[in-house]
Enzyme design. Structure first.
Site, PDB file in Angstrom:
ATOM      1  N   LYS A  48       0.826  -1.213   0.000  1.00 13.73           N
ATOM      2  CA  LYS A  48       0.000   0.000   0.000  1.00 13.73           C
ATOM      3  C   LYS A  48       0.861   1.265   0.000  1.00 13.73           C
ATOM      4  O   LYS A  48       0.501   2.265  -0.632  1.00 13.73           O
ATOM      5  CB  LYS A  48      -0.956   0.002   1.190  1.00 13.73           C
ATOM      6  CG  LYS A  48      -0.315   0.016   2.554  1.00 13.73           C
ATOM      7  CD  LYS A  48      -1.373  -0.035   3.642  1.00 13.73           C
ATOM      8  CE  LYS A  48      -0.753  -0.073   5.017  1.00 13.73           C
ATOM      9  NZ  LYS A  48       0.099   1.080   5.316  1.00 13.73           N
ATOM     10  N   THR A  49       2.008   1.244   0.714  1.00 15.02           N
ATOM     11  CA  THR A  49       2.881   2.423   0.714  1.00 15.02           C
ATOM     12  C   THR A  49       3.439   2.667  -0.681  1.00 15.02           C
ATOM     13  O   THR A  49       3.578   3.813  -1.120  1.00 15.02           O
ATOM     14  CB  THR A  49       4.027   2.238   1.719  1.00 15.02           C
ATOM     15  OG1 THR A  49       3.478   1.963   3.011  1.00 15.02           O
ATOM     16  CG2 THR A  49       4.885   3.486   1.803  1.00 15.02           C
ATOM     17  N   ASP A 231      -2.882   7.503   4.679  1.00 17.63           N
ATOM     18  CA  ASP A 231      -2.439   6.119   4.911  1.00 17.63           C
ATOM     19  C   ASP A 231      -3.030   5.613   6.229  1.00 17.63           C
ATOM     20  O   ASP A 231      -3.423   6.400   7.090  1.00 17.63           O
ATOM     21  CB  ASP A 231      -0.905   6.095   4.964  1.00 17.63           C
ATOM     22  CG  ASP A 231      -0.354   4.681   4.854  1.00 17.63           C
ATOM     23  OD1 ASP A 231      -1.125   3.748   4.574  1.00 17.63           O
ATOM     24  OD2 ASP A 231       0.868   4.524   5.053  1.00 17.63           O
ATOM     25  N   GLU A 232      -3.082   4.303   6.394  1.00 22.31           N
ATOM     26  CA  GLU A 232      -3.584   3.672   7.633  1.00 22.31           C
ATOM     27  C   GLU A 232      -4.942   4.258   8.022  1.00 22.31           C
ATOM     28  O   GLU A 232      -5.190   4.597   9.182  1.00 22.31           O
ATOM     29  CB  GLU A 232      -2.575   3.852   8.782  1.00 22.31           C
ATOM     30  CG  GLU A 232      -1.180   3.352   8.500  1.00 22.31           C
ATOM     31  CD  GLU A 232      -1.081   1.833   8.450  1.00 22.31           C
ATOM     32  OE1 GLU A 232      -2.130   1.154   8.601  1.00 22.31           O
ATOM     33  OE2 GLU A 232       0.029   1.324   8.254  1.00 22.31           O
ATOM     34  N   GLN A 262      -6.828  -4.710  10.027  1.00 26.51           N
ATOM     35  CA  GLN A 262      -5.744  -4.306  10.922  1.00 26.51           C
ATOM     36  C   GLN A 262      -6.143  -3.127  11.813  1.00 26.51           C
ATOM     37  O   GLN A 262      -5.279  -2.424  12.332  1.00 26.51           O
ATOM     38  CB  GLN A 262      -4.497  -3.950  10.114  1.00 26.51           C
ATOM     39  CG  GLN A 262      -3.917  -5.124   9.339  1.00 26.51           C
ATOM     40  CD  GLN A 262      -2.589  -4.794   8.685  1.00 26.51           C
ATOM     41  OE1 GLN A 262      -1.569  -4.618   9.345  1.00 26.51           O
ATOM     42  NE2 GLN A 262      -2.601  -4.696   7.362  1.00 26.51           N
ATOM     43  N   ARG A 610       3.149 -10.314  10.650  1.00 31.80           N
ATOM     44  CA  ARG A 610       4.468  -9.690  10.814  1.00 31.80           C
ATOM     45  C   ARG A 610       5.559 -10.652  10.352  1.00 31.80           C
ATOM     46  O   ARG A 610       6.702 -10.231  10.124  1.00 31.80           O
ATOM     47  CB  ARG A 610       4.748  -9.321  12.277  1.00 31.80           C
ATOM     48  CG  ARG A 610       3.834  -8.301  12.944  1.00 31.80           C
ATOM     49  CD  ARG A 610       3.587  -7.084  12.131  1.00 31.80           C
ATOM     50  NE  ARG A 610       2.381  -7.248  11.320  1.00 31.80           N
ATOM     51  CZ  ARG A 610       2.073  -6.507  10.265  1.00 31.80           C
ATOM     52  NH1 ARG A 610       2.883  -5.562   9.872  1.00 31.80           N
ATOM     53  NH2 ARG A 610       0.954  -6.708   9.597  1.00 31.80           N
TER      54      ARG A 610
END
Length: 758
Positions: A48-49, A231-232, A262, A610
């Site tokens: 996504k980044t 973002d996020e 998330q 992770r």
């Protein structure tokens, strides 16, 4: 002329082709959708980044000026990385705002704080200053300090909901202590205003209030930001959502990227509903999904998908990956948390032998208190580790003392910072003198510092003799703040205030460390000044105040990471251990509501994703918790993995102890048998027992207990000096409880702990 124009046009087309061709089809679509509202729901590790940075670069390459682009992230570290990535592609983003929500709000408030009745040199209060302020208000109302945490929670909750004290009282009238909550909240806001200070929640609320009510501010930033990126997005609260709606009100070009799977910060206001509301509030919004994971093996993705599909508050998506299948996931079931720690230590040692570095490995748990047994196991196995979420550098007492001097110099109205340093180093100014100064300053409607400047010479002689040297020092430093380079000025403050001298009196290791920390602060000032030579002291204080946990993580140390799941969101490791997988521990069962369980499930999903290559899950039948040895049922999330063939059970033979001659664990035989995960009925039967807690007279056969009695002082190589407050025997373990000066109470296994009597 025609050839030159053709050449420039051709170059731009080729740059765009190169930029777009580096993306997969899922990523390419939202990058090309530059106009209107765009929602990207992006699974873990799906790039996504990369999508955000390429979209910004694509806009710039197609003629959008960086000045007109806003990109909001949730850590300063992420913001810096995003800006660096865009610069590598476009070489041009100097005027673009890439920042956190809080940083953006500070920049806006610095321009327009006077419209809200504040001055532009306002202070920003962190949790410690907030706690101190609330504590003082509780004293004023004669409310017991045990209510402090509850009051702080409700103040923050009210602000996340954007409710004033009266509104909060109406909405939560059923709460038993709502009257006390709202009067403390009201006084807290009044004190902040008197101190010319905002807390972190206020940075958002006051910016929203400003943009909503002040036409000049609203039009300025609506006109500036033609393209907005967030973002996020799943971590935004309602106030942040509303700020974004106002800013996008003119051009309507807003792209939000998030993953509802998330959303794990509900306890601090994150609102998963924002993702669903976005589709309603922006009727023509285009929705895109990123489902290809580039981080994890297929086996790890299978575990993540299997668990998260049980949530109902989500958009339909399924992660997939073209990565290898990878190693099977290992599930360890131990008798107790000591065995669990042994398993973790042994497998970490095995991984290192296979070529892993310690920094490639993380041990994740639901809450901080679970680190105790894991730390003991790693210590005895001589495995280096670091604990994330511990005391941050800028929250250490000696650092807060230096910063308090600097904050008062910048903002003379900051009473909280002044009260921290008025008697540090000691000047004989006790609580009675401070209360007298408070009352006198309040009578003139002034801050204490401004009162001392104007009326200090009229104080009673006894008080004047104590206070005026401090006042004169602060006036002198305030006058000098713009006359010296930043680093030189901070050195001057430390020298003139004699802060280091206060830590030279005892000549202890702790004081040496405090002086070293002050030197580290100077190093941080030097680094900041070298990067931002034109910035003032006020801007430096703003930058470090807005640092988050993630910004302070040190990736240079070769050590295993111990952390809660919350603290590692956004990070990745080659190998991950998720420990404590028992109901009541992971998930934590508060009221067992479906919303709570879904957030706990999202936490497990974050923990699992992770891991890049290896994933280890562990639980035990009994665990030392809240001072008692309790037995636990397996986590329901393990039940949801029932039938997966890529999970194997592993176990230790029960006979292993600490070998005192080598100070290492002697593990006995290590069983590594491949099994399909047991069905839930068989698993549950392993833990279907009562939760007895039995205390015994302290005794041991493996190590002399002479002198290790309640009240004795001991030293631990990691935790420092402490006092024994309890000794007991729990099941097969001799447990000793110690109140350490630096880290608080630790419950240690006596036979296995390297303690020295003092």
């Amino acid at each position: 002329m025609f050839c030159k124009q053709f050449y420039l046009c051709y170059n731009k087309i080729m740059e765009n082709i190169d930029l777009i061709n580096t993306l997969n089809e899922e990523q390419r679509a939202p990058v090309l959708q530059t106009e209107g509202a765009v929602l990207v729901t992006a699974g873990a590790g799906s790039g996504k980044t990369r999508v955000l940075t390429h979209r910004i670069a694509y806009l710039i390459q197609n003629g959008v000026h960086p000045y007109n682009i806003l990109a909001i992230t949730f850590t300063n570290k992420a913001a810096n990385e995003m800006k660096e990535r865009v610069e590598r592609i476009t070489y041009d983003c100097q005027d673009m705002w890439v920042c956190t929500f809080h940083s953006m709000c500070v920049r806006i408030l610095r321009q327009f704080a006077d419209r809200l009745g504040y001055t532009k040199n306002f202070s920003i209060y962190g949790e410690q200053e907030k706690e101190s302020l609330v504590k003082q208000i509780l004293v004023n109302y004669n409310i017991d300090e045990e209510h402090k945490k509850s009051m702080m929670y409700h103040i923050s909750n009210a602000k996340n909901l954007n409710l004033a004290p009266i509104q909060y009282h109406e909405q939560f009238a059923y709460l038993h202590e709502i009257d006390d909550i709202c009067k403390v909240y009201a006084d807290y806001q009044e004190e902040l205003k008197k101190n010319n200070a905002f807390d972190f929640d206020d940075l958002l609320i006051k910016t929203y209030e400003l943009l909503l009510n002040n036409t000049e501010a609203r039009e300025k930033y609506q006109e500036r930001f033609h393209y907005i990126h967030i973002d996020e997005f799943q971590d935004t609260n309602r106030v942040q959502y509303d700020i974004a709606r106002i800013l996008s009100g003119k051009y309507g070009n807003i792209m939000v990227v998030g993953d509802e799977d998330q959303c794990i910060y509900g306890w601090r206001g994150a609102n998963i509903q924002n993702i669903f509301d976005f589709k309603e509030d922006y009727k023509d919004a285009k929705v895109f999904k990123l489902q290809q994971n580039y981080r994890c093996t297929k086996n790890i993705i299978d575990v993540a998908n299997r668990v998260i599909k049980n949530n109902t508050q989500r958009l339909d998506k399924v992660l997939y990956t073209e990565n290898p299948v990878g190693e099977p996931i290992e599930l360890f079931v131990g008798h107790n948390d000591v065995q669990e720690a042994g398993f973790v230590s042994r497998r970490i040692s095995d991984l290192v032998k296979q070529g892993y570095q310690y920094k490639d490995i993380a041990v994740l748990m639901r809450y901080n208190a679970m680190t105790r047994s894991i730390e003991e196991g790693l210590l005895h196995a001589n495995i280096p580790y670091k604990v994330l979420g511990g005391m941050k550098f800028y929250e250490r007492a000696e650092i807060k003392n230096v910063l308090a001097y600097l904050k008062v110099i910048v903002n003379n109205q900051d009473n909280e910072s002044l009260l921290r340093i008025i008697n540090f180093p000691k000047r004989g100014i006790g609580s009675a003198s401070i209360n007298q100064l408070r009352a006198l300053a309040d009578s003139q409607n002034m801050s204490i510092f401004n009162y001392l400047k104007n009326y200090g010479d009229t104080l009673p002689s006894a008080l004047k003799n104590k206070v005026l040297p401090f006042r004169d020092l602060m006036i002198d430093l305030t006058d000098k703040q713009n006359m010296m380079p930043l680093l030189d000025f901070v050195k001057e403050v430390i020298l003139k205030s004699k802060i280091k001298d206060a830590y030279l009196e005892k000549d202890t290791t702790e004081d040496e460390n405090r002086i070293a920390n002050i030197d580290s602060l100077l190093a941080s000032v030097n680094t900041y000044a070298s990067h931002y030579p034109e910035d003032s002291l006020s801007e430096y204080l703003q930058a470090i105040t807005l640092l988050s946990d993630a910004d302070e993580k040190d990736d240079t140390l070769n050590s295993v990471t111990l952390s809660t799941v919350h603290a590692v969101k956004g990070l990745e490791f080659r190998a991950v251990f998720v420990v404590g997988l028992e109901d009541e521990n992971f998930p934590i069962l508060r009221n067992d509501s479906e919303d709570d369980i879904e957030e706990e499930r999202r936490l497990f999903y974050v923990a699992v994703t992770r891991a890049k290559e290896r994933l280890f899950l562990s639980r035990c039948n009994e665990r030392f918790k809240y001072g008692n040895l309790s037995r636990f049922m397996p986590s329901r999330f393990l039940d949801e993995l029932h039938g997966m063939a890529n999970i194997k059970m592993v176990s230790f033979n029960l006979g292993y102890n600490l070998d005192r001659t080598t100070n290492n664990f002697n593990y006995g035989n290590y069983d590594n048998k491949a099994y399909v995960l047991m069905d839930s009925t068989k698993q549950s039967s392993l833990s279907s027992h009562n939760n007895p807690t039995t205390h015994y007279t302290f005794e041991t056969e493996n190590k002399s207990s002479d002198g290790f009695v309640v009240g004795a002082q001991v030293e631990h190589p990691r935790f420092g000096v402490g006092t024994i407050i309890d000794t007991s025997k729990l099941a097969t373990m001799n447990v000793i409880s110690i109140d350490f000066e630096d880290v608080g109470i630790k419950n240690l296994t006596f036979d296995m702990s390297p303690l020295t009597l003092l």
